[in-house]
Motif scaffolding. Structure first.
Motif, mmCIF file in Angstrom:
data_model
loop_
_atom_site.group_PDB
_atom_site.id
_atom_site.type_symbol
_atom_site.label_atom_id
_atom_site.label_comp_id
_atom_site.label_asym_id
_atom_site.label_seq_id
_atom_site.Cartn_x
_atom_site.Cartn_y
_atom_site.Cartn_z
ATOM 1 N N GLY A 1 0.701 -1.188 0.062
ATOM 2 C CA GLY A 1 -0.068 -0.207 -0.040
ATOM 3 C C GLY A 1 0.739 1.289 0.105
ATOM 4 N N ALA A 2 0.300 2.252 0.430
ATOM 5 C CA ALA A 2 0.768 3.639 0.484
ATOM 6 C C ALA A 2 2.188 3.664 1.390
ATOM 7 N N GLN B 1 9.720 2.645 0.627
ATOM 8 C CA GLN B 1 10.390 2.385 -0.517
ATOM 9 C C GLN B 1 11.146 3.635 -1.168
ATOM 10 N N ARG B 2 10.279 4.624 -1.176
ATOM 11 C CA ARG B 2 10.892 6.023 -1.751
ATOM 12 C C ARG B 2 12.062 6.524 -0.654
ATOM 13 N N TYR B 3 11.813 6.547 0.317
ATOM 14 C CA TYR B 3 12.686 6.817 1.661
ATOM 15 C C TYR B 3 14.008 6.134 1.441
#
Length: 82
Positions: free
Chosen positions: A1-2, A8-10
């Motif tokens: 989910g979000a 993952q972006r972090y």
């Protein structure tokens, strides 16, 4: 989910920041070498391009790989180009 996407972006931003920090610690000669390694040049080709001994290239390359935490040239390229 979000939350997973956010994590993952972090992680990607953290890894990119770490690579930038490592690149910033390189000497000017190591920066030159890094570019040539990423271009795919051999130690012999790099030595000719930089007008230095092949053994010197090998020494610089070993130090560069250690500073960057790279296993091989492909690993180094992945790190820097990511």
């Amino acid at each position: 989910g979000a939350l997973e996407r956010d994590r993952q972006r972090y992680d990607q931003r953290r890894k990119a920041a770490l690579v930038r920090e490592r690149v910033d610690l390189l000497t000017p000669r190591e920066h030159d070498l890094l570019e040539l390694i990423i271009e795919g040049l051999s130690n012999k080709q790099i030595a000719l391009r930089l007008s230095i001994a092949e053994k010197t290239v090998a020494n610089h390359r070993a130090r560069l790989m250690e500073k960057m935490g790279a296993v091989n040239a492909a690993d180094l390229a992945r790190m820097v180009l990511a």
